[in-house]
Structures are given as structure tokens and as C-alpha cells.
Design an enzyme around this catalytic site. Structure first.
Site, PDB file in Angstrom:
ATOM      1  N   GLY A   1      -3.886   1.766  -2.185  1.00  0.00           N
ATOM      2  CA  GLY A   1      -4.973   0.778  -2.138  1.00  0.00           C
ATOM      3  C   GLY A   1      -6.353   1.336  -2.441  1.00  0.00           C
TER       4      GLY A   1
ATOM      5  CG  HIS B   1       6.404   4.781  -4.105  1.00  0.00           C
ATOM      6  ND1 HIS B   1       6.525   3.616  -3.382  1.00  0.00           N
ATOM      7  CD2 HIS B   1       5.155   5.251  -3.876  1.00  0.00           C
ATOM      8  CE1 HIS B   1       5.378   3.381  -2.753  1.00  0.00           C
ATOM      9  NE2 HIS B   1       4.528   4.365  -3.031  1.00  0.00           N
TER      10      HIS B   1
ATOM     11  N   GLY C   1       0.044   0.837   2.802  1.00  0.00           N
ATOM     12  CA  GLY C   1      -0.584  -0.468   2.606  1.00  0.00           C
ATOM     13  C   GLY C   1      -0.824  -1.241   3.888  1.00  0.00           C
TER      14      GLY C   1
ATOM     15  CD1 TRP D   1      -4.691   3.170  -9.372  1.00  0.00           C
ATOM     16  CD2 TRP D   1      -4.813   2.691 -11.560  1.00  0.00           C
ATOM     17  NE1 TRP D   1      -5.878   3.667  -9.848  1.00  0.00           N
ATOM     18  CE2 TRP D   1      -5.980   3.386 -11.183  1.00  0.00           C
ATOM     19  CE3 TRP D   1      -4.660   2.298 -12.887  1.00  0.00           C
ATOM     20  CZ2 TRP D   1      -7.000   3.687 -12.093  1.00  0.00           C
ATOM     21  CZ3 TRP D   1      -5.676   2.593 -13.794  1.00  0.00           C
ATOM     22  CH2 TRP D   1      -6.834   3.281 -13.392  1.00  0.00           C
ATOM     23  CE  LYS D   2       1.188   1.319  -3.664  1.00  0.00           C
ATOM     24  NZ  LYS D   2       1.684   1.011  -2.338  1.00  0.00           N
TER      25      LYS D   2
HETATM   26  C1  PEP Z   1       1.491   4.482  -1.856  1.00  0.00           C
HETATM   27  O1  PEP Z   1       2.144   3.456  -1.943  1.00  0.00           O
HETATM   28  O2  PEP Z   1       1.804   5.482  -2.542  1.00  0.00           O
HETATM   29  C2  PEP Z   1       0.350   4.509  -0.940  1.00  0.00           C
HETATM   30  C3  PEP Z   1      -0.002   5.650  -0.443  1.00  0.00           C
HETATM   31  O3  PEP Z   1      -0.239   3.300  -0.656  1.00  0.00           O
HETATM   32  P1  PEP Z   1      -1.496   3.043   0.327  1.00  0.00           P
HETATM   33  O4  PEP Z   1      -2.485   4.147   0.119  1.00  0.00           O
HETATM   34  O5  PEP Z   1      -2.023   1.721  -0.109  1.00  0.00           O
HETATM   35  O6  PEP Z   1      -0.970   3.038   1.706  1.00  0.00           O
END
Ligand code: PEP
Length: 257
Positions: free
Chosen positions: A234, A95, A173, A10-11
Site C-alpha cells: 500500500g 506471494h 494490507g 504495486w499489485k
Molecule cells: C504485500 O502485499 O507485499 C505487502 C507488503 O502489502 P502491504 O504493505 O500493503 O501490507
């Protein structure tokens, strides 16, 4: 056979009320009907305890960050013992956003990985190349270096609690999901690295894909031989989309290779 895993990163998103209503929706779907899957959420740390206590049932809740030292003068940091004291059992390590925005070095990532192994957490270790590395066609050697610097420094027994997430930075993202060919190339490469380095257990390590994975492409990605699930950013912020991704993983987890 490796159990598939669907994890939400979820960041720095969602408020407490959003997190709790997300859980309510997930609970209404009753995840116990997917015994062949692990589902994990990495929320902001301030919601960890509430989410762990609210959700009775089959859902892993993990921390996006922690510090590897046991205790002491590390203002603003959270230790693994503190996480354990609220029954948190998963951690995310390496990450690309932490490597880039918070300057996490390979040495720090290795220290975090070793500490998580020692404290018996389930770790999801992220690796992934930038667009410039990809364009120079050096991505496999770059990823090999990231693996050597992290999991490659561990003993075979240590890897039992570790999953690896391949997350190409250019796909995070951006809506630019890696193609099935690109995913297969890298995931098969990671598998060979693991099996070479850890002949007894290398085949058991789960390798997740992350990078604009969503409810539309999840099934195709998760069907690849060495894709054991996904780390979702996302698309994990919406409980309906996330549940569709869980369903996609469930559908492909019945496939016998
Ligand atoms: C993430 O940052 O771990 C990720 C997979 O982001 P997204 O799915 O938004 O690309």
C-alpha cells in the site's frame, strides 16, 4: 555487510500514467545518491517494458508473476526469456495472494524459483503465516515448512540471487504491522535456517519484512538485526511515501552491527 533493499509491490494498482509520474518523481530524487541500497519496483506486467525504458538510472524493475516453462501453449502466461528480452531482472515468487487466490502450490513455487535461478534473475521469495497459524503459535514450524519446500530444495550456490520476504498474511494490507519482537523472532529464525542449511552463503541472503510497512514504521523495522529492508504494498503506491521509506532504509544502512 548485506545491502538493504526496498521493494514496491504495486499489485493490480495504478494506471500507466500514474506509473510514469511515479517514476518521474523518483528520478527527481536521484537514487544514485544511495549506492548502499537496492530499490526495486514490481509493477503490473503491462508496464514493465515502458518503465524499464523510461527509467535511466539505478532502479530495479521486476515482474510480479511469470510461468516457469520456457515457451509453449500456456495462454496468458509470460516466460522468463520474454522478461529477459525487455531487460527485466527481478521476479517476485510465492506471494500469499498468488498462493491463496491463484492456488499456487509449493511445487509450482519451487519450479518458479528453480527457473528464476537458472535464468539468473534476482528473486524475492515470499513466505508468511495466516492469522490462524499465528494464533496457534505454530508459525515457526509453518514457516520452516515453507522454507524447506522452496529455498531448502536448492543448492548453496543457487541462493546467491534470492532474497526472502517475510510477510505475515495477517499484516498485509491490514494496517496491523508485526511488532519488532515478532519480526525479530521470525527473521532470526529464518537466518538460523539459512545458516544451518547453507553454511557459506546463508548469512548473505537478504531477509525483507513486508506487511503494512510504511513511512512511519520503516526505520524501526529496518533497524532490526536481520531485517535487510522491506517489501512494501500500500505505502509504495505513493511516490512521496515510498521515497520516505527509501530514506529510512538509507539512514539505517549506515548502522554497523
Ligand atoms: C504485500 O502485499 O507485499 C505487502 C507488503 O502489502 P502491504 O504493505 O500493503 O501490507
Amino acid at each position: 555487510m548485506r545491502k538493504k533493499i526496498v521493494a514496491a509491490n504495486w499489485k493490480m494498482n495504478l494506471l500507466q500514467s500514474d506509473a510514469l509520474s511515479f517514476l518521474k518523481t523518483l528520478r527527481s530524487h536521484d537514487l544514485s545518491k544511495f549506492p548502499q541500497l537496492d530499490v526495486v519496483i514490481f509493477p503490473s506486467s503491462i508496464f514493465l517494458e515502458k518503465m524499464i525504458n523510461e527509467y535511466v538510472g539505478k532502479l530495479g524493475i521486476g515482474a510480479q508473476n511469470f510461468y516457469f516453462e520456457e515457451r509453449g501453449a500456456y495462454t496468458g502466461e509470460i516466460s522468463l526469456d520474454q522478461l529477459k528480452s525487455i531487460n527485466c531482472s527481478y521476479v517476485l515468487i510465492g506471494h500469499s495472494e498468488r498462493r491463496t487466490y491463484f492456488s499456487e502450490s509449493p511445487e509450482l513455487i519451487l519450479n518458479k524459483l528453480k527457473a528464476a535461478v537458472n535464468k539468473q534473475f534476482n528473486s524475492v521469495l515470499c513466505i508468511g503465516e495466516s492469522i490462524s497459524v499465528r494464533n496457534s503459535a505454530n508459525h515457526l514450524s509453518f514457516l520452516e515448512d515453507q522454507l524447506n519446500d522452496s529455498i531448502g530444495m536448492l543448492e548453496e550456490n543457487d541462493i546467491k540471487s534470492i532474497s526472502i520476504a517475510y510477510e505475515p498474511i495477517w499484516a498485509i494490507g491490514t494496517g496491523l504491522t508485526a511488532s519488532v519482537e515478532q519480526v525479530n523472532e521470525v527473521h532470526n529464525f529464518i537466518r538460523s535456517f539459512l545458516v544451518d542449511r547453507f553454511p557459506n552463503l546463508g548469512n548473505d541472503v537478504r531477509i525483507l519484512y513486508g506487511g503494512s510497512c510504511n513511512e512511519q514504521n520503516a526505520k524501526e523495522l529496518f533497524s532490526c538485526l536481520n531485517v535487510d529492508g522491506g517489501l512494501i504494498g500500500g505505502a509504495s503506491l505513493d511516490s512521496d511515501k515510498f521515497y520516505q521509506i527509501i530514506q529510512a532504509a538509507n539512514e539505517v544502512s549506515r548502522i554497523e552491527y
